[in-house]
Write a protein that holds these residues in place. Structure first.
Motif, mmCIF file in Angstrom:
data_model
loop_
_atom_site.group_PDB
_atom_site.id
_atom_site.type_symbol
_atom_site.label_atom_id
_atom_site.label_comp_id
_atom_site.label_asym_id
_atom_site.label_seq_id
_atom_site.Cartn_x
_atom_site.Cartn_y
_atom_site.Cartn_z
ATOM 1 N N LEU B 142 0.844 -1.194 0.000
ATOM 2 C CA LEU B 142 0.000 0.000 0.000
ATOM 3 C C LEU B 142 0.877 1.241 0.000
ATOM 4 O O LEU B 142 1.495 1.578 1.013
ATOM 5 N N ALA B 143 0.954 1.882 -1.168
ATOM 6 C CA ALA B 143 1.827 3.053 -1.326
ATOM 7 C C ALA B 143 1.000 4.308 -1.580
ATOM 8 O O ALA B 143 1.399 5.182 -2.338
ATOM 9 N N THR B 144 -0.167 4.385 -0.931
ATOM 10 C CA THR B 144 -0.936 5.631 -0.985
ATOM 11 C C THR B 144 -0.179 6.658 -0.149
ATOM 12 O O THR B 144 0.704 6.295 0.633
ATOM 13 N N SER B 145 -0.520 7.923 -0.288
ATOM 14 C CA SER B 145 0.260 8.942 0.415
ATOM 15 C C SER B 145 0.008 8.892 1.921
ATOM 16 O O SER B 145 -0.909 8.236 2.388
ATOM 17 N N THR B 146 0.866 9.586 2.660
ATOM 18 C CA THR B 146 0.803 9.497 4.119
ATOM 19 C C THR B 146 -0.054 10.627 4.695
ATOM 20 O O THR B 146 0.166 11.085 5.796
ATOM 21 N N THR B 147 -1.047 11.051 3.909
ATOM 22 C CA THR B 147 -2.036 12.012 4.390
ATOM 23 C C THR B 147 -3.153 11.244 5.101
ATOM 24 O O THR B 147 -3.191 10.016 5.063
ATOM 25 N N VAL B 148 -4.067 11.971 5.723
ATOM 26 C CA VAL B 148 -5.208 11.323 6.379
ATOM 27 C C VAL B 148 -5.978 10.474 5.369
ATOM 28 O O VAL B 148 -6.309 9.316 5.630
ATOM 29 N N GLU B 149 -6.231 11.040 4.181
ATOM 30 C CA GLU B 149 -6.982 10.321 3.161
ATOM 31 C C GLU B 149 -6.209 9.101 2.673
ATOM 32 O O GLU B 149 -6.784 8.028 2.495
ATOM 33 N N GLY B 150 -4.904 9.267 2.461
ATOM 34 C CA GLY B 150 -4.072 8.164 1.994
ATOM 35 C C GLY B 150 -4.039 7.027 3.008
ATOM 36 O O GLY B 150 -4.100 5.850 2.642
ATOM 37 N N GLU B 151 -3.947 7.391 4.287
ATOM 38 C CA GLU B 151 -3.922 6.381 5.356
ATOM 39 C C GLU B 151 -5.241 5.619 5.399
ATOM 40 O O GLU B 151 -5.264 4.385 5.498
ATOM 41 N N ALA B 152 -6.353 6.361 5.341
ATOM 42 C CA ALA B 152 -7.674 5.730 5.394
ATOM 43 C C ALA B 152 -7.849 4.782 4.218
ATOM 44 O O ALA B 152 -8.376 3.673 4.368
ATOM 45 N N THR B 153 -7.362 5.214 3.057
ATOM 46 C CA THR B 153 -7.484 4.387 1.858
ATOM 47 C C THR B 153 -6.653 3.113 2.007
ATOM 48 O O THR B 153 -7.114 2.010 1.670
ATOM 49 N N ALA B 154 -5.420 3.260 2.508
ATOM 50 C CA ALA B 154 -4.546 2.104 2.714
ATOM 51 C C ALA B 154 -5.213 1.101 3.665
ATOM 52 O O ALA B 154 -5.222 -0.110 3.404
#
Lengths: 199, 199
Positions: B142-154
């Motif tokens: 999971l290499a989504t970004s380390t933003t709140v949205e990226g974390e939630a998506t991961a």
């Protein structure tokens, strides 16, 4: 792995715009990739229509519609032809118009003198300005920006105008309206004090 | 005084691009007004060519040339089909490819979950992802970004993958290489310490 050629081309073209670095260009390109074809066509069309439908006013070098003989300001008979305001960019005309404080005509230089960047007097629209000064003009308002280049340009134009016997003025320096003293930089604050006006 | 219609249209269209506010749009429009017709045509053409010549890969949703059946990564037989890296944007694929550290395949979500902005699971390319997970895939990175949205998506994608019995991993948090400790924010520094590795 490389991007497909059309994407590379788009990123390169977007990256040639001012203030758009390689990263921004890439972000814009992917944004456009995810927009509808109609949206992208509207942008492409707007670019071509603007380029083909606009021209410089032959009198003041402001932007005008290609079919119109002059720009909207030059065509307005109610404007005072005795005052000429010299600005760097067409956007500055709009900014001054919005202030509602100015009734004269304009002259758009399309830049400021900057020997460092190869912008000399010949790169500006000065060849268009000098003949205008004999045309019943009494005052030249120098509204170039308050950068080093803008100041140098104002000085250069003012000197030539003064040699032709014209009054010249420079827009006032000072604090922005609504500005807090403690946030003003010391140069601006110094100018605001030096140029104080009696109440 | 208003700007001529083609200019107003161009400023409006440029202002619809992400990160371009009304002032930037105006500045870009005037810049383009002063560029040659050939330059503006090249940009318009690049926009149309990119939109018409590109498409999403039907397997991983990365960008591909329209005539190609799959994107360059999916078409490369040397890639390891047992590892799938989930990213938010096509640009992220390029960034990871540049690192040279990854040999598997990708899945591009085209966004991250953000209920605040109306982005739910249906707005991402998850309907394309789930069938791929039965396809011999063993690990999901999971290499989504380390933003709140990226974390939630991961988290969201990881949970679904774990239910399907897959190994999941998240890219490491820590200090950027070459980064100075005193400039790191405390959250990053905290993570870097918590995730420290034995030497």
């Amino acid at each position: 792995m490389r991007f497909p050629a059309p994407l590379v081309t788009l990123i390169r073209e977007l990256g040639r715009l001012p203030g758009i670095g390689p990263k921004s260009a890439q972000r814009l390109a992917f944004h456009l990739f995810n927009r509808s074809e109609g949206d992208v066509e509207a942008l492409a069309r707007a670019l071509l229509d603007a380029k083909r439908g606009l021209d410089r006013c032959p009198r003041c070098a402001h932007v005008k519609e290609r079919e119109a003989p002059l720009c909207a300001v030059c065509e307005d008979a109610r404007r005072d032809p005795k005052v000429l305001c010299v600005v760097e960019q067409p956007a500055d005309v709009l900014a001054i118009e919005r202030s509602g404080e100015y009734q004269g005509l304009y002259h758009v230089l399309h830049g400021a003198l900057s020997p460092m960047h190869g912008v000399g007097p010949d790169e500006l629209t000065l060849a268009l300005l000098w003949p205008r000064l004999t045309d019943g003009v009494e005052e030249l308002v120098l509204a170039t920006s308050t950068t080093v280049e803008g100041e140098a340009t104002a000085m250069y134009v003012a000197r030539s105008a003064q040699e032709r016997g014209l009054r010249t003025s420079r827009i006032a320096y000072g604090l922005p309206v609504g500005g807090d003293l403690e946030y003003a930089d010391e140069v601006t604050l110094g100018r605001a004090i030096a140029h104080r006006r009696p109440l």
